[in-house]
Design an enzyme around this catalytic site. Structure first.
Site, PDB file in Angstrom:
ATOM      1  N   ASP A  48       0.840  -1.195   0.000  1.00 48.98           N
ATOM      2  CA  ASP A  48       0.000   0.000   0.000  1.00 48.98           C
ATOM      3  C   ASP A  48       0.876   1.247   0.000  1.00 48.98           C
ATOM      4  O   ASP A  48       1.652   1.478   0.923  1.00 48.98           O
ATOM      5  CB  ASP A  48      -0.898  -0.001   1.242  1.00 48.98           C
ATOM      6  CG  ASP A  48      -1.792   1.225   1.306  1.00 48.98           C
ATOM      7  OD1 ASP A  48      -2.954   1.124   0.893  1.00 48.98           O
ATOM      8  OD2 ASP A  48      -1.320   2.290   1.773  1.00 48.98           O
ATOM      9  N   TYR A  53       3.091   9.954  -0.493  1.00 47.35           N
ATOM     10  CA  TYR A  53       4.202   9.324   0.236  1.00 47.35           C
ATOM     11  C   TYR A  53       5.544   9.578  -0.445  1.00 47.35           C
ATOM     12  O   TYR A  53       6.591   9.474   0.188  1.00 47.35           O
ATOM     13  CB  TYR A  53       4.008   7.814   0.355  1.00 47.35           C
ATOM     14  CG  TYR A  53       2.797   7.362   1.117  1.00 47.35           C
ATOM     15  CD1 TYR A  53       1.999   8.265   1.825  1.00 47.35           C
ATOM     16  CD2 TYR A  53       2.433   6.023   1.145  1.00 47.35           C
ATOM     17  CE1 TYR A  53       0.879   7.836   2.515  1.00 47.35           C
ATOM     18  CE2 TYR A  53       1.314   5.582   1.844  1.00 47.35           C
ATOM     19  CZ  TYR A  53       0.530   6.492   2.514  1.00 47.35           C
ATOM     20  OH  TYR A  53      -0.568   6.057   3.190  1.00 47.35           O
ATOM     21  N   LYS A  82      -2.957   5.971  -4.175  1.00 43.71           N
ATOM     22  CA  LYS A  82      -4.028   6.910  -3.844  1.00 43.71           C
ATOM     23  C   LYS A  82      -3.777   8.262  -4.500  1.00 43.71           C
ATOM     24  O   LYS A  82      -2.630   8.700  -4.611  1.00 43.71           O
ATOM     25  CB  LYS A  82      -4.114   7.106  -2.320  1.00 43.71           C
ATOM     26  CG  LYS A  82      -4.069   5.808  -1.505  1.00 43.71           C
ATOM     27  CD  LYS A  82      -4.001   6.085  -0.024  1.00 43.71           C
ATOM     28  CE  LYS A  82      -3.706   4.816   0.761  1.00 43.71           C
ATOM     29  NZ  LYS A  82      -2.276   4.476   0.759  1.00 43.71           N
ATOM     30  N   HIS A 115      -7.671   9.685  -1.395  1.00 41.85           N
ATOM     31  CA  HIS A 115      -6.950   9.641  -0.124  1.00 41.85           C
ATOM     32  C   HIS A 115      -7.730  10.302   1.019  1.00 41.85           C
ATOM     33  O   HIS A 115      -7.731   9.800   2.145  1.00 41.85           O
ATOM     34  CB  HIS A 115      -5.589  10.324  -0.281  1.00 41.85           C
ATOM     35  CG  HIS A 115      -4.558   9.799   0.650  1.00 41.85           C
ATOM     36  ND1 HIS A 115      -3.212   9.766   0.343  1.00 41.85           N
ATOM     37  CD2 HIS A 115      -4.640   9.276   1.890  1.00 41.85           C
ATOM     38  CE1 HIS A 115      -2.532   9.242   1.345  1.00 41.85           C
ATOM     39  NE2 HIS A 115      -3.381   8.949   2.309  1.00 41.85           N
TER      40      HIS A 115
END
Length: 281
Positions: A48, A53, A82, A115
């Site tokens: 994930d 990120y 996401k 998200h």
């Protein structure tokens, strides 16, 4: 309930998703590849990540390394990413998906999520996800951090029902009403921060249960997730911890132990509240 690390849960569109995976939140991109490779070699099949990120490229490199070092195929893996909150118009969502796909170096993403709901910002983005899904570019689509109110609104116009609602979920934040709503509408609940970002590692109540089973506090919490049918994606950067987190299929929490954990809820968040935080950039 899954019985092994690689067991899957059937989502509402028929897709099989591993009931446990690896999260890579706050993992630096230059270390992500080795961590992802190690996790796949250990036995994890679900990874994930997210655009925000900043490590999708590392995830993709880790996948390529793992496929080169094992007999696995791309179809054996389940990859989630996401779309972030500054890309929630229709066109921006399409572009964000294509950018994530390019960074990952993949032909498709298994699960693509919105998200955060923001302040009524998700309608156009969801239509974009639906179109990508119907074009076969994504295997499944879902959301993160949606409350009951957000889901109720989404369901008034969605052509495709979300397969997943990924939310903060741990013994101190159990979201029982949301969990019941998701079950009623066949939306699978998935836990982020399942270990409360380490905030439960010295909890005496959980420690007493762990001692009885010869397990760690983290293993007890993750087993609690599994026995509720909640998909969980603990973050691990060390092989030893990956193996430890996965060693939860050789014991069962009793009804009494589950009840003890269920009574720990305090509606305590370690992350933002979706109702009052829109992540406007």
């Amino acid at each position: 309930m899954i019985q092994h690390l690689q067991d899957t849960i059937t989502l509402n569109n028929g897709l099989q998703m591993p009931g446990m995976g690896l999260g890579v939140f706050q993992v630096e991109n230059d270390t992500t590849a080795e961590i992802v490779k190690n996790s796949i070699e250990v036995g994890y099949r679900s990874i994930d990540t997210a655009a925000i990120y900043g490590n999708e490229a590392g995830v993709g490199e880790g996948i390529r390394r793992a496929l080169a070092s094992t007999d696995l195929q791309r179809t054996d893996l389940f990859i989630t990413s996401k779309v972030w909150n500054d890309n929630l118009s229709y066109e921006e969502t399409i572009a964000a998906y294509e950018e994530s796909l390019e960074k990952l170096g993949l032909d498709y993403i298994d699960l693509y999520l919105i998200h955060w709901p923001g302040k009524n910002k998700y309608a156009e983005s969801w239509k974009a996800l639906e179109d990508l899904y119907e074009q076969g570019k994504i295997k499944a689509i879902g959301v993160c951090n949606f409350t009951i109110a957000h889901l109720q609104d989404l369901l008034t116009f969605a052509r495709v029902i979300p397969v997943i609602n990924q939310v903060e979920f741990h013994p101190r934040l159990q979201q029982t009403e949301l969990q019941a709503f998701c079950q009623e509408h066949h939306i699978q609940l998935e836990a982020w921060a399942p270990l409360m970002q380490g905030g439960l590692m010295d909890n005496e109540t959980i420690a007493s249960i762990a001692e009885k089973h010869g397990k760690t506090i983290a293993q007890i919490i993750l087993r609690w997730d599994i026995q509720q049918g909640v998909i969980t994606i603990p973050k691990s950067v060390r092989i030893e911890r990956m193996r430890e987190n996965a060693a939860i299929f050789d014991f069962t929490l009793s009804d009494e132990e589950m009840d003890i954990l269920n009574k720990m809820n305090e509606e305590h968040r370690v992350g933002p509240n979706p109702n009052d935080f829109d992540f406007a950039l």
